[in-house]
Scaffold this motif. Structure first.
Motif, PDB file in Angstrom:
ATOM      1  N   UNK A  82       0.843  -1.195   0.000  1.00 21.93           N
ATOM      2  CA  UNK A  82       0.000   0.000   0.000  1.00 21.93           C
ATOM      3  C   UNK A  82       0.880   1.248   0.000  1.00 21.93           C
ATOM      4  N   UNK A  85       2.064   1.993  -3.421  1.00 18.46           N
ATOM      5  CA  UNK A  85       1.017   2.574  -4.264  1.00 18.46           C
ATOM      6  C   UNK A  85       0.784   4.043  -3.902  1.00 18.46           C
ATOM      7  N   UNK A  86       1.068   4.409  -2.640  1.00 21.94           N
ATOM      8  CA  UNK A  86       0.889   5.804  -2.248  1.00 21.94           C
ATOM      9  C   UNK A  86       2.088   6.661  -2.638  1.00 21.94           C
TER      10      UNK A  86
ATOM     11  N   UNK B 315      -6.904  -7.468   8.220  1.00 21.65           N
ATOM     12  CA  UNK B 315      -7.476  -6.547   7.240  1.00 21.65           C
ATOM     13  C   UNK B 315      -7.487  -7.176   5.852  1.00 21.65           C
ATOM     14  N   UNK B 316      -6.436  -7.891   5.516  1.00 20.19           N
ATOM     15  CA  UNK B 316      -6.333  -8.513   4.192  1.00 20.19           C
ATOM     16  C   UNK B 316      -6.779  -9.974   4.200  1.00 20.19           C
ATOM     17  N   UNK B 328      -5.232  -5.084  -6.532  1.00 21.21           N
ATOM     18  CA  UNK B 328      -5.642  -3.806  -7.124  1.00 21.21           C
ATOM     19  C   UNK B 328      -4.583  -2.734  -6.878  1.00 21.21           C
ATOM     20  N   UNK B 329      -4.624  -1.669  -7.699  1.00 14.44           N
ATOM     21  CA  UNK B 329      -3.566  -0.646  -7.643  1.00 14.44           C
ATOM     22  C   UNK B 329      -4.083   0.774  -7.431  1.00 14.44           C
ATOM     23  N   UNK B 333      -7.117   1.341  -2.521  1.00 14.69           N
ATOM     24  CA  UNK B 333      -6.209   0.284  -2.071  1.00 14.69           C
ATOM     25  C   UNK B 333      -4.959   0.907  -1.457  1.00 14.69           C
ATOM     26  N   UNK B 334      -4.457   1.966  -2.113  1.00 20.17           N
ATOM     27  CA  UNK B 334      -3.242   2.631  -1.636  1.00 20.17           C
ATOM     28  C   UNK B 334      -3.428   3.181  -0.222  1.00 20.17           C
ATOM     29  N   UNK B 336      -5.543   2.083   1.965  1.00 19.24           N
ATOM     30  CA  UNK B 336      -6.049   1.012   2.828  1.00 19.24           C
ATOM     31  C   UNK B 336      -7.510   1.232   3.211  1.00 19.24           C
ATOM     32  N   UNK B 341      -4.325  -5.247  -1.479  1.00 20.47           N
ATOM     33  CA  UNK B 341      -2.911  -4.955  -1.754  1.00 20.47           C
ATOM     34  C   UNK B 341      -1.948  -6.100  -1.444  1.00 20.47           C
TER      35      UNK B 341
END
Lengths: 125, 705
Positions: A82, A85-86, B315-316, B328-329, B333-334, B336, B341
């Motif tokens: 994550x 991706x950020x 969480x996942x 996913x990207x 997703x980034x 959370x 992810x």
């Protein structure tokens, strides 16, 4: 050597062989900035045999980010995928290596619920 | 999503537009240019002298390329166009569009050509759920290009738009002054680059350009090579050739190359919204496609193995050894706000990973991959014991730990009401659906073969076989609904049989967990009128409490489900029944021009006469695309035995001849032939629909080339 990042790499070096990386060979360099400094950690993987140095030489995959963030990834409070991706972690080079390496980070603390609450996974002892 | 939308794609980059080529998306309207699960263009509207255009026709050149023929005007009955407009668009790192205006008049004209552009940078999840953005937009003109951007903390995405002819670039779009001579043409190239997508890299160019032909044929060649490499099919039942061709082309379009795969591809789940790695869908599609494109299985196994769960993460829904559900990207997703992810909330992908690895080796003889993935396969087998057995009674159970954004049903029937008692009551969680136990059985049996033959660990093999035998014995006792003679769809936490009659029992045949003495009864239920509609086996039988012929998992017919059921029927020797399944699904395929939808209505065939499509937004869907491929395998009775491919055909009546040539595998390439019976009278009328079935010739070894 009491920060989570140093502890993580020390533990990794002490393990020597990591079966999960048995199919992996390559080098990774982590450039972790904190304040005005950048710490380097250099990981060499050869079919699961792992060694760690503080080299700053070329690597197949170079991962740049902050020490603070790496501390959190190393202690399970931040998720590396994550974060990437950020835009907080910037991997360059062979991404396959970091995809495999990040599996060594622990899960979030408290992610285990006791089996007595019918139906949850248990952490094997 | 309405069917007149035009969709083209390259991996997980795709464009959905109206038939004019225009995009006018809203937060809830799924058109636009998408890449890595983010919308990079939500507005793209062409006008000439302030007027919108009318579509004359749309020409799908390739799955990544299309051409729009347009004329100015507002769509009145009579169009007297002095101009025509051609937009040719190719997707790849954004898209490249060639815009050409033809003047059919004797006089030169001066036109104002305008392209409005804008982006909302919506995450796919936001498009689905109509959520609001949390970050800030920006927009600037630099170096003659328009930059559209979005920022939220360190998360940034940018679209770059430019043209090859001089134009006025503003924050809202591009304006051209076009002078077109009498009977002349004017043209420009538009570049829309998904400049900043995932991983923080910058891209400056689209993949395709008018004069950069080397980039364009890359894709075309690989499609051509893909088709050339696949076995060739011939049959006297012409429609089969159409279905086969459609399946191969669609499967090519569904190929997805993760950034880590070195250009190799695996099947994504569906076009366009599911162009990403899914554990379950990628595995099933790879299984279906094994006799045709075995390399898909290799990539699927490698990529899923590299992302195998390694820790507990509620969480996942991640556990050590678990195979991912979906990757996913996008922004959610980034940050959370979604767990993808990746997200691990499926319980079938893990045993199926081992099943695919074994089946792949049996076809290809690729022992190297089996050795390479030993750790991952063992971890998957260990997960079944250590993490999936939530009730500690030897079965696979599921209950999500992420209770806000995780999936409730973690089997393939993942809608909320899919698992029920006969009377419609829903069981609590955790649940242990029956097909999961079949997969676990099969994974252990196959794992034992791999352990003995490739990992040199006969003790582990013995242990797995003992576990499998014990599971089979208990399963046939605990799940068997005695008074009806079928297996319950699930067990609940009290150990009660969730006793609805469902298509899940067909998967049990495929896995081999069914006692020989019970197989006949299972097959009879599958082909009985409560489950079999005439087109295929319904997900839930007519007469059950929740049965609804257009209920997603409670009455519709799924082609993928049926292809696995046909495979299961063959495994237990029910050749004619398997051929009947194939006949119904192939008949249905013809009503959909060779492209099977994800699901269609469960109405009885003699009532509707045609299969009623279930409205879903994804087409083609990977495992529906794979269904005809697997049915070809079951009709021909293809089975790798040792170093040979055994052929044991049983064709539906109506197919007199079926040839599949150059089937790749450990044997090199071999041909398979099947002969069936044809009603001569019907043959003269070019029988479109298949009738009842007949056995083919006796089993023969495939002819070595």
């Amino acid at each position: 050597m009491s920060d989570p990042t140093s502890t993580f790499f020390a533990d990794l070096a002490a393990r020597g062989h990591v079966p999960m990386l048995g199919g992996t060979s390559g080098t990774l360099r982590f450039d972790l900035e904190h304040g005005r400094r950048v710490d380097h950690w250099y990981v060499t993987i050869h079919r699961g045999d792992v060694s760690v140095t503080r080299d700053r030489g070329d690597a197949d995959c170079v991962v740049a980010g902050s020490r603070e963030l790496f501390d959190r990834m190393a202690s399970g409070t931040a998720n590396s995928m994550a974060a990437a991706l950020r835009g907080l972690v910037k991997p360059a080079g062979d991404l396959r290596l970091i995809i495999q390496f990040q599996r060594l980070f622990p899960g979030p603390p408290g992610s285990v619920v006791e089996r007595t609450e019918a139906g949850y996974a248990r952490r094997p002892s | 999503m309405s069917d007149d939308l035009v969709k083209i794609l390259d991996g997980n980059t795709f464009v959905v537009s109206d038939p004019r080529g225009d995009i006018e998306a809203s937060m809830t309207d799924p058109t636009g240019l998408f890449s890595f699960d983010t919308r990079f263009l939500s507005r793209w509207v062409l006008t000439i002298d302030g007027e919108r255009l009318n579509a004359l026709s749309t020409d799908d050149l390739q799955y990544f390329e299309t051409r729009f023929f347009l004329v100015p005007g507002t769509g009145t009955v009579y169009i007297d166009a002095k101009l025509s407009v051609i937009r040719q668009r190719a997707v790849g790192d954004g898209f490249h569009e060639e815009l050409t205006i033809l003047n059919h008049d004797d006089k030169a004209v001066d036109l104002t050509v305008r392209v409005d552009a804008g982006s909302d940078f919506a995450d796919l999840f936001e498009v689905k759920d109509a959520l609001q953005k949390k970050g800030a937009y920006y927009c600037r003109v630099e170096d003659g290009r328009l930059v559209l951007g979005y920022e939220r903390e360190t998360f940034a995405r940018e679209t770059w738009i430019s043209a090859t002819t001089p134009c006025k670039v503003e924050e809202s779009g591009l304006t051209f002054k076009a002078h077109v001579e009498a009977h002349g043409e004017w043209t420009t190239d538009l570049h829309v680059v998904t400049a900043q997508a995932a991983w923080g890299e910058l891209r400056e160019e689209t993949k395709y350009e008018r004069h950069r032909k080397t980039a364009r044929p890359n894709q075309e060649r690989s499609l051509q090579k893909w088709l050339d490499d696949a076995p060739s099919l011939d049959s006297d039942w012409d429609w089969l050739k159409l279905v086969y061709q459609r399946s191969l082309v669609d499967l090519a379009a569904l190929r997805f190359s993760p950034r880590t795969s070195g250009g190799r591809s695996l099947p994504a789940a569906g076009l366009p919204w599911f162009m990403t790695m899914f554990g379950r869908d990628s595995i099933f599609t790879s299984l279906q496609a094994l006799p045709f494109a075995p390399e898909l299985a290799a990539t699927t196994l490698r990529e899923l193995g590299e992302r195998q769960g390694s820790r507990l993460d509620d969480f996942r829904d991640e556990d050590p050894g678990r195979i991912l559900h979906e990757m996913r990207y996008g922004e959610m997703t980034a940050f959370e706000e979604r767990p993808h992810s990746p997200y691990y909330g499926s319980v079938d992908a893990t045993p199926l990973f081992v099943v695919l690895l074994d089946e792949y080796e049996r076809w290809t003889g690729d022992a190297r991959l089996v050795r390479e993935l030993e750790f991952e396969a063992r971890a998957a087998l260990n997960w079944i014991d250590e993490y999936a057995d939530l009730q500690h009674n030897g079965y696979i159970w599921y209950k999500r730990r992420n209770e806000t954004t995780g999936l409730e049903n973690q089997c393939w029937k993942d809608s909320w009401d899919s698992i029920s008692f006969r009377d419609g009551t829903l069981p609590g969680f955790p649940r242990a659906t029956c097909e999961l136990q079949g997969y676990a059985y099969d994974a252990r049996m196959r794992g034992a073969r791999l352990a003995r033959r490739f990992w040199k660990d006969p003790a582990f093999a013995d242990k797995l076989e003992a576990q499998a035998a014990d599971l089979k014995r208990r399963f046939n006792r605990d799940y068997w609904v005695e008074d009806e003679g079928y297996y319950a769809i699930a067990l609940d936490t009290e150990g009660r049989k969730v006793d609805a009659l469902s298509s899940n029992i067909g998967h049990l045949l495929w896995s081999g967990i069914v006692d020989k003495s019970k197989a006949k009864s299972v097959a009879r239920h599958l082909m009985g009128s409560a489950l079999y509609s005439g087109w295929g086996v319904r997900t839930l039988a007519e007469g059950q409490g929740r049965y609804n012929p257009i209920g997603y998992h409670v009455g519709t017919v799924w082609p993928f489900d049926n292809s696995i059921i046909a495979w299961g029927l063959r495994r237990y020797g029910f050749k004619q029944e398997a051929a009947r399944i194939a006949a119904g699904i192939l008949d249905a395929a013809n009503f959909f021009d060779g492209r099977l939808p994800e699901a269609f209505g469960g109405y009885a065939r003699d009532v509707t006469k045609y299969p009623v499509q279930y409205p879903t937004s994804c087409s083609p869907q990977a495992w529906s695309t794979g269904a005809p491929l697997l049915l070809l395998r079951t009709m021909l009775g293809l089975e790798p035995i040792g170093e040979h491919l055994v052929v044991d055909p049983a064709l539906p009546r109506g197919i007199g001849r079926l040839e599949l040539l150059d089937i790749p595998g450990r044997w090199g390439r071999v041909d398979a032939f099947g002969r069936g019976r044809v009603d001569v009278e019907k043959r003269q009328r070019r029988q479109r629909q298949l009738g009842v079935i007949e056995d083919g010739k006796k089993a023969t070894k495939a002819k070595k080339k």
